[in-house]
Design a protein around this motif. Structure first.
Motif, PDB file in Angstrom:
ATOM      1  N   LEU A 183      13.724 -13.356  -5.142  1.00  0.00           N
ATOM      2  CA  LEU A 183      13.994 -12.030  -4.574  1.00  0.00           C
ATOM      3  C   LEU A 183      12.968 -11.558  -3.503  1.00  0.00           C
ATOM      4  O   LEU A 183      12.030 -11.931  -3.779  1.00  0.00           O
ATOM      5  CB  LEU A 183      14.175 -10.974  -6.102  1.00  0.00           C
ATOM      6  N   ALA A 184      13.393 -10.988  -2.547  1.00  0.00           N
ATOM      7  CA  ALA A 184      12.586 -10.404  -1.776  1.00  0.00           C
ATOM      8  C   ALA A 184      11.743  -9.396  -2.081  1.00  0.00           C
ATOM      9  O   ALA A 184      10.669  -9.193  -1.884  1.00  0.00           O
ATOM     10  CB  ALA A 184      13.418  -9.771  -0.419  1.00  0.00           C
ATOM     11  N   LEU A 185      12.470  -8.513  -2.974  1.00  0.00           N
ATOM     12  CA  LEU A 185      11.725  -7.365  -3.573  1.00  0.00           C
ATOM     13  C   LEU A 185      12.496  -6.987  -4.915  1.00  0.00           C
ATOM     14  O   LEU A 185      13.677  -6.952  -5.108  1.00  0.00           O
ATOM     15  CB  LEU A 185      12.088  -6.040  -2.309  1.00  0.00           C
ATOM     16  N   GLU A 186      11.478  -6.870  -5.835  1.00  0.00           N
ATOM     17  CA  GLU A 186      11.650  -6.478  -7.226  1.00  0.00           C
ATOM     18  C   GLU A 186      11.005  -5.289  -7.584  1.00  0.00           C
ATOM     19  O   GLU A 186       9.839  -5.471  -7.902  1.00  0.00           O
ATOM     20  CB  GLU A 186      11.735  -7.842  -7.941  1.00  0.00           C
ATOM     21  N   VAL A 187      11.624  -4.285  -7.757  1.00  0.00           N
ATOM     22  CA  VAL A 187      11.099  -3.088  -8.333  1.00  0.00           C
ATOM     23  C   VAL A 187      11.472  -2.798  -9.908  1.00  0.00           C
ATOM     24  O   VAL A 187      12.618  -2.981 -10.102  1.00  0.00           O
ATOM     25  CB  VAL A 187      11.627  -1.823  -7.563  1.00  0.00           C
ATOM     26  N   THR A 188      10.320  -2.909 -10.578  1.00  0.00           N
ATOM     27  CA  THR A 188      10.817  -2.792 -12.000  1.00  0.00           C
ATOM     28  C   THR A 188      10.137  -1.527 -12.861  1.00  0.00           C
ATOM     29  O   THR A 188       8.976  -1.144 -12.925  1.00  0.00           O
ATOM     30  CB  THR A 188      10.155  -3.710 -12.895  1.00  0.00           C
ATOM     31  N   ASP A 189      11.121  -0.530 -13.154  1.00  0.00           N
ATOM     32  CA  ASP A 189      10.848   0.609 -14.181  1.00  0.00           C
ATOM     33  C   ASP A 189       9.739   1.554 -13.233  1.00  0.00           C
ATOM     34  O   ASP A 189       8.452   1.810 -13.847  1.00  0.00           O
ATOM     35  CB  ASP A 189      10.356   0.154 -15.330  1.00  0.00           C
ATOM     36  N   LEU A 190       9.705   1.959 -12.007  1.00  0.00           N
ATOM     37  CA  LEU A 190       9.000   2.493 -11.343  1.00  0.00           C
ATOM     38  C   LEU A 190       8.807   4.073 -11.479  1.00  0.00           C
ATOM     39  O   LEU A 190       9.860   4.740 -11.733  1.00  0.00           O
ATOM     40  CB  LEU A 190       9.065   2.340  -9.916  1.00  0.00           C
ATOM     41  N   ASN A 191       7.674   4.771 -11.890  1.00  0.00           N
ATOM     42  CA  ASN A 191       7.453   6.169 -12.390  1.00  0.00           C
ATOM     43  C   ASN A 191       6.430   6.892 -11.638  1.00  0.00           C
ATOM     44  O   ASN A 191       5.519   6.203 -11.502  1.00  0.00           O
ATOM     45  CB  ASN A 191       7.303   6.342 -13.579  1.00  0.00           C
ATOM     46  N   LEU A 223       1.462   5.276  -1.581  1.00  0.00           N
ATOM     47  CA  LEU A 223       1.354   6.023  -2.879  1.00  0.00           C
ATOM     48  C   LEU A 223       1.531   5.023  -4.245  1.00  0.00           C
ATOM     49  O   LEU A 223       1.999   3.986  -4.279  1.00  0.00           O
ATOM     50  CB  LEU A 223       2.549   6.744  -3.286  1.00  0.00           C
ATOM     51  N   ARG A 224       0.581   5.233  -5.220  1.00  0.00           N
ATOM     52  CA  ARG A 224       0.390   4.507  -6.288  1.00  0.00           C
ATOM     53  C   ARG A 224       1.530   5.060  -7.541  1.00  0.00           C
ATOM     54  O   ARG A 224       1.283   6.052  -7.809  1.00  0.00           O
ATOM     55  CB  ARG A 224      -1.044   4.660  -7.011  1.00  0.00           C
ATOM     56  N   PRO A 225       2.375   4.173  -7.833  1.00  0.00           N
ATOM     57  CA  PRO A 225       3.084   4.725  -8.993  1.00  0.00           C
ATOM     58  C   PRO A 225       2.049   4.857 -10.247  1.00  0.00           C
ATOM     59  O   PRO A 225       1.076   4.446 -10.669  1.00  0.00           O
ATOM     60  CB  PRO A 225       3.958   3.353  -9.319  1.00  0.00           C
ATOM     61  N   ASN A 226       2.805   5.904 -11.235  1.00  0.00           N
ATOM     62  CA  ASN A 226       2.094   6.145 -12.378  1.00  0.00           C
ATOM     63  C   ASN A 226       2.239   5.029 -13.451  1.00  0.00           C
ATOM     64  O   ASN A 226       1.416   4.674 -14.120  1.00  0.00           O
ATOM     65  CB  ASN A 226       2.758   7.515 -13.070  1.00  0.00           C
ATOM     66  N   SER A 227       3.314   4.204 -13.041  1.00  0.00           N
ATOM     67  CA  SER A 227       3.621   2.989 -14.071  1.00  0.00           C
ATOM     68  C   SER A 227       4.827   2.271 -13.405  1.00  0.00           C
ATOM     69  O   SER A 227       5.277   2.953 -12.505  1.00  0.00           O
ATOM     70  CB  SER A 227       4.020   3.572 -15.474  1.00  0.00           C
ATOM     71  N   GLY A 228       4.946   1.129 -13.669  1.00  0.00           N
ATOM     72  CA  GLY A 228       5.862   0.293 -13.156  1.00  0.00           C
ATOM     73  C   GLY A 228       5.406  -0.980 -12.202  1.00  0.00           C
ATOM     74  O   GLY A 228       4.114  -0.996 -12.267  1.00  0.00           O
ATOM     75  N   ARG A 229       6.261  -1.730 -11.710  1.00  0.00           N
ATOM     76  CA  ARG A 229       5.527  -3.081 -11.030  1.00  0.00           C
ATOM     77  C   ARG A 229       6.724  -3.326  -9.654  1.00  0.00           C
ATOM     78  O   ARG A 229       7.702  -2.812  -9.542  1.00  0.00           O
ATOM     79  CB  ARG A 229       5.908  -4.055 -11.699  1.00  0.00           C
ATOM     80  N   PHE A 271       8.827 -11.348  -2.860  1.00  0.00           N
ATOM     81  CA  PHE A 271       8.752 -12.766  -3.256  1.00  0.00           C
ATOM     82  C   PHE A 271       8.145 -13.126  -4.244  1.00  0.00           C
ATOM     83  O   PHE A 271       7.344 -14.386  -4.243  1.00  0.00           O
ATOM     84  CB  PHE A 271       8.343 -13.410  -1.720  1.00  0.00           C
ATOM     85  N   GLY A 272       8.279 -12.943  -5.400  1.00  0.00           N
ATOM     86  CA  GLY A 272       7.759 -13.110  -6.500  1.00  0.00           C
ATOM     87  C   GLY A 272       6.355 -12.822  -6.837  1.00  0.00           C
ATOM     88  O   GLY A 272       5.630 -12.875  -7.970  1.00  0.00           O
ATOM     89  N   GLU A 273       5.536 -12.377  -5.757  1.00  0.00           N
ATOM     90  CA  GLU A 273       4.187 -11.831  -5.942  1.00  0.00           C
ATOM     91  C   GLU A 273       4.178 -10.513  -6.360  1.00  0.00           C
ATOM     92  O   GLU A 273       4.619  -9.501  -5.760  1.00  0.00           O
ATOM     93  CB  GLU A 273       3.370 -12.013  -4.770  1.00  0.00           C
ATOM     94  N   ASP A 274       3.235 -10.160  -7.341  1.00  0.00           N
ATOM     95  CA  ASP A 274       2.926  -8.872  -7.950  1.00  0.00           C
ATOM     96  C   ASP A 274       2.229  -7.950  -6.787  1.00  0.00           C
ATOM     97  O   ASP A 274       0.795  -8.494  -6.665  1.00  0.00           O
ATOM     98  CB  ASP A 274       2.347  -8.845  -9.190  1.00  0.00           C
ATOM     99  N   VAL A 275       2.610  -7.105  -6.059  1.00  0.00           N
ATOM    100  CA  VAL A 275       1.893  -6.396  -4.909  1.00  0.00           C
ATOM    101  C   VAL A 275       1.701  -4.907  -5.400  1.00  0.00           C
ATOM    102  O   VAL A 275       0.924  -4.183  -4.642  1.00  0.00           O
ATOM    103  CB  VAL A 275       2.689  -6.475  -3.884  1.00  0.00           C
ATOM    104  N   THR A 276       1.807  -4.684  -6.646  1.00  0.00           N
ATOM    105  CA  THR A 276       1.689  -3.157  -7.041  1.00  0.00           C
ATOM    106  C   THR A 276       0.397  -2.603  -6.916  1.00  0.00           C
ATOM    107  O   THR A 276       0.289  -1.434  -6.741  1.00  0.00           O
ATOM    108  CB  THR A 276       1.742  -3.171  -8.670  1.00  0.00           C
ATOM    109  N   ARG A 277      -0.693  -3.420  -7.097  1.00  0.00           N
ATOM    110  CA  ARG A 277      -2.110  -2.989  -6.941  1.00  0.00           C
ATOM    111  C   ARG A 277      -2.775  -3.264  -5.490  1.00  0.00           C
ATOM    112  O   ARG A 277      -3.878  -3.087  -5.159  1.00  0.00           O
ATOM    113  CB  ARG A 277      -2.887  -3.600  -7.867  1.00  0.00           C
ATOM    114  N   LEU A 278      -2.005  -3.782  -4.553  1.00  0.00           N
ATOM    115  CA  LEU A 278      -2.648  -4.243  -3.241  1.00  0.00           C
ATOM    116  C   LEU A 278      -2.481  -2.937  -2.378  1.00  0.00           C
ATOM    117  O   LEU A 278      -1.583  -2.036  -2.304  1.00  0.00           O
ATOM    118  CB  LEU A 278      -1.351  -5.216  -2.530  1.00  0.00           C
ATOM    119  N   SER A 279      -3.242  -2.827  -1.221  1.00  0.00           N
ATOM    120  CA  SER A 279      -3.423  -1.937  -0.314  1.00  0.00           C
ATOM    121  C   SER A 279      -2.103  -2.032   0.512  1.00  0.00           C
ATOM    122  O   SER A 279      -1.468  -3.224   0.574  1.00  0.00           O
ATOM    123  CB  SER A 279      -4.737  -1.777   0.455  1.00  0.00           C
ATOM    124  N   PRO A 280      -1.708  -0.717   1.384  1.00  0.00           N
ATOM    125  CA  PRO A 280      -0.619  -1.062   2.268  1.00  0.00           C
ATOM    126  C   PRO A 280      -0.886  -2.229   3.298  1.00  0.00           C
ATOM    127  O   PRO A 280      -0.023  -2.882   3.618  1.00  0.00           O
ATOM    128  CB  PRO A 280      -0.596   0.443   3.182  1.00  0.00           C
TER     129      PRO A 280
END
Ligand SMILES: Nc1ncnc2c1ncn2[C@@H]1O[C@H](COP(=O)(O)OP(=O)(O)O)[C@@H](O)[C@H]1O
Ligand SMILES: [Mg+2]
Length: 251
Positions: A8-16, A59-65, A69-78
């Motif tokens: 997947l190019a982009l996968e957003v999971t349970d973003l709050n 913006l940082r999500p309160n929770s979610g991922r 392209f398969g890489e978790d970028v949730t904690r990366l800077s813009p």
């Protein structure tokens, strides 16, 4: 859409995301394939821009991922996400108003070079960037204004410049926040053609209210309301869905 997540190019999971007590995205999940053209619709305040801000890292999500392209970028800077091929335009224009078009585009291109901070290098080594900047301006019909200040541009010209700057980075994933908003009919046609011409190497996710224009560009549609995904799928199915009529079309 049964695709393994790594493809997947982009996968957003349970973003709050909440601002104080206001829940703005609530359990949002999306799966977007490489090359897909996804349209995000929903009433004002539905959380569309807030979703983009979380995907881009503004913006940082309160929770979610969030995965690209398969890489978790949730904690990366813009900036780190941009380096991995994410590019966006903003609903509100963010150009350097006092500076020239040429310089704005060149700075945009420089932002993605590993040698970004090596400003001691002779200017001649950046000459290819100026050439690239001119190519970019030409692609949106603004080359004749290269030496002019951004503050001299009309609104529609600024939006085209912003889109060109995002495209110049040759993004793998491009987020467009209401690229047609506030444009004249002629400008809308120009921007529509520009978006339609984007290479399939780039996955495009677009928020847009102008359904007549945007639906032509979209393959898939996600409807958001009160921060939740209401309907998600192939364009014609989403448009025909009763819930879409209820929420968005007011029928
Ligand atoms: N930084 C913020 N602080 C507080 N509230 C915000 C902030 N950004 C957005 N909101 C609120 O979140 C809601 C959704 O906003 P937004 O994501 O911009 O919606 P949309 O783009 O779908 O119109 C709105 O009620 C808005 O006022
Ligand atoms: Mg918005």
């Amino acid at each position: 859409m049964n695709v393994p997540s790594s493809s997947l190019a982009l996968e957003v999971t349970d973003l709050n995301k909440a601002f104080g007590g206001l829940k703005v995205t609530q359990g949002v999940s999306l799966s977007i394939r490489p090359g897909e053209r996804r349209l995000i619709i929903g009433p004002n305040g539905a959380g569309k821009t807030t979703l983009f801000n979380q995907i881009s890292g503004d913006l940082r999500p309160n929770s979610g991922r969030i995965r690209m392209f398969g890489e978790d970028v949730t904690r990366l800077s813009p900036y780190q996400r941009a380096h991995r091929g994410l590019s966006r335009t903003y609903q509100i224009i963010t150009l350097f108003g006092g500076d020239t078009l040429e310089h704005n585009v060149t700075l945009g291109l420089l932002g993605l070079l590993p040698s970004r901070w090596q400003m001691w290098r002779p200017l001649s080594s950046y000459r290819h960037l100026v050439t690239e900047a001119h190519r970019t301006l030409d692609s949106v019909g603004l080359l004749h204004l290269a030496g002019h200040s951004v503050s001299e541009l009309a609104y529609g010209e600024k939006r085209r410049l912003e889109l060109a700057m995002a495209l110049a980075q040759k993004p793998r994933v491009l987020l467009l926040d209401e690229p047609l908003a506030g444009l004249s009919d002629g400008e809308r046609a120009t921007v529509k053609a520009l978006v339609a011409s984007i290479s399939k190497d780039t996955t495009v996710v677009m928020i847009e209210h102008d359904m007549d224009t945007a639906l032509d560009l979209a393959e898939t549609v996600t409807l958001l309301n009160y921060g939740r995904v209401i309907v998600d799928g192939e364009r014609d199915q989403v448009i025909a869905d009763e819930r879409t009529r209820e929420v968005y079309l007011g029928a």
